[in-house]
Scaffold this active site. Sequence first.
Site, short mmCIF file in Angstrom:
data_model
loop_
_atom_site.label_atom_id
_atom_site.label_comp_id
_atom_site.label_asym_id
_atom_site.label_seq_id
_atom_site.Cartn_x
_atom_site.Cartn_y
_atom_site.Cartn_z
CB SER A 165 -0.97 -0.03 1.19
OG SER A 165 -1.95 0.97 1.08
CG ASP A 317 -3.19 4.16 -1.24
OD1 ASP A 317 -3.98 3.88 -2.16
OD2 ASP A 317 -3.03 3.41 -0.27
CG ASP A 319 -2.82 -0.38 -2.45
OD1 ASP A 319 -2.86 0.77 -1.97
OD2 ASP A 319 -3.27 -1.37 -1.85
CG ASP A 321 -5.96 0.39 -0.45
OD1 ASP A 321 -5.23 1.39 -0.46
OD2 ASP A 321 -5.81 -0.56 0.37
#
Length: 578
Positions: A165, A317, A319, A321
Amino acid sequence: MNATNATDAVLETAGLIEQARAWIAQDPDPETRDELSTLVIEADAGSREAVDDLHSRFDTRLAFGTAGLRGEIAAGPNRMNRVLVAQAAAGFARYLLDHAEGGTPSVVIGFDGRKNSDVFARDTAELMAGAGIRAILLPRLMPTPVLAFAVRHLDVSAGVMVTASHNPPNDNGYKVYLGGEDHGSQIVSPVDSEIASRILEVAQGSVTELVRSEAYEIAPEDLEQDYVTATAGVARSSAPRDAVSFAYTAMHGVGWRTAQQVFARAGFAEPAIVAAQIDPDPAFPTVAFPNPEEPGAMDLSFATAREARTDLVIANDPDADRLAVAIPDPSAPDGYRRLSGNEVGALLGWRAAELAAAAADAGDDRDSFGTLACSIVSSPALKAVAGAYRLDFEETLTGFKWVSRATGLLYGYEEALGYLVNPGSIRDKDGISAAVAFLDLANSLATEGRTIADQLVAFSERFGHFASDQISIRVTDLSEIDRIMAALRATPPKALGAVRVSQIDDLSDGFGALPPSDVLRILLEDGSRVMVRPSGTEPKLKIYIDASSDDGSAAERQATAEARVAALAAAMRELTEA
């Protein structure tokens, strides 16, 4: 040091070096193999620094928990690497086979643009296939929400996403989802412990003995298009959707390719992109931390927005999510102010409640129009919205593994920039669909001549003003977090500043319907609240402060609530530094 102690130290170092050599023998990655070989040579030659480094890597393992695995890429069981991932994949495969109930289990595997993400994903696919599991690998790097969508859309037993992440550049991670009755949510206890025990069984042998197979599938290209279609459908307003201009950054991550298609399909204006951050780059060269919450992370976004004079800034961000939003603010140094996760969460919750009310007005005869849910450290504002619209409300432990499991979920969020606006398609936070919902709201307001700033004032007028703050205490020694939590439990505060404490809830043994968690909830006589907990993914102690006011005008309510938060923040800093 006496002779006995010296002998013990030599034997201990010899044992440590033996462990390292055994690890090298099974490591398929030349980079980590060479790195560890150099450490072994230095330790064998008497380097204390090298021995300490080996202890750091081999004295413990990265723990497999409900968040899966996450750590620095390097050699050894306490780091992220191909050996550890192989052990995790094989252990998870054993869990899936043990729970297959006669059928052939299946797993879909995704990966982002971080270092080794693609390697870890292919290793997982080969090991799953080798274990007799139907393994499906996404065709290229994609956002985490696409993987979470795929678990439900492909109706598979499980999902694995290789991502860390918004962690630092040299970190990576391994997230696990379950299909079936878990509806594509991330795992919760006791499943994590059951998987972890099987991983430890695998770790008793060498990963070179594990069966691999290239007989895994590549997911069809139309999977991404199915996600695009479902996510663009989150835009529900009949108003023109291109009235609001916005800047967009992918924060050097994988969001743009998918988000661009979603925005176009939904009919939004073409965004002004932050060119330096739009393509995946595992080095994240323009930011200290690739997290929109971190100071300075959105500086290039603000610069792009100022140049293009946009109405909003939309940031995912790495990734994709999570979602960060900024609005124009003449008083802000950069000309834009990033909204807090609670502000965005409250506005999207109000939007969800309005959509539910519209369904009721249209004659929908459902007994319940759903539940608004948020984590226990998120603002009480969402509960106020649910009450006003006669919707159910559920408070969960931190993390979307819990938020996504709320009964009858209509909408859920947590203050750390995570939002779930389309639970029919996905059961994890999704920064792209949340961006669609927010842009849909902004465009709807624009047709009325109003802005997001106006909507925030309207929220305060209707529900009261809710102010929040967060204190993060980063540590180098994790025992410091334990010390602070133990001190708060042993000597709980009777007052914070000038406000008396009315109640302290220790969630370590569970509380009400909430499972056990290392959290303290401090309630004050003026209705304010302080939550204290260790971070689940970083070496931090987190303190969440919330206060509200419904007296006077919107401006007066804001001033009162913010003053209460500031006073509590000062009191908590003093308390934890003592």
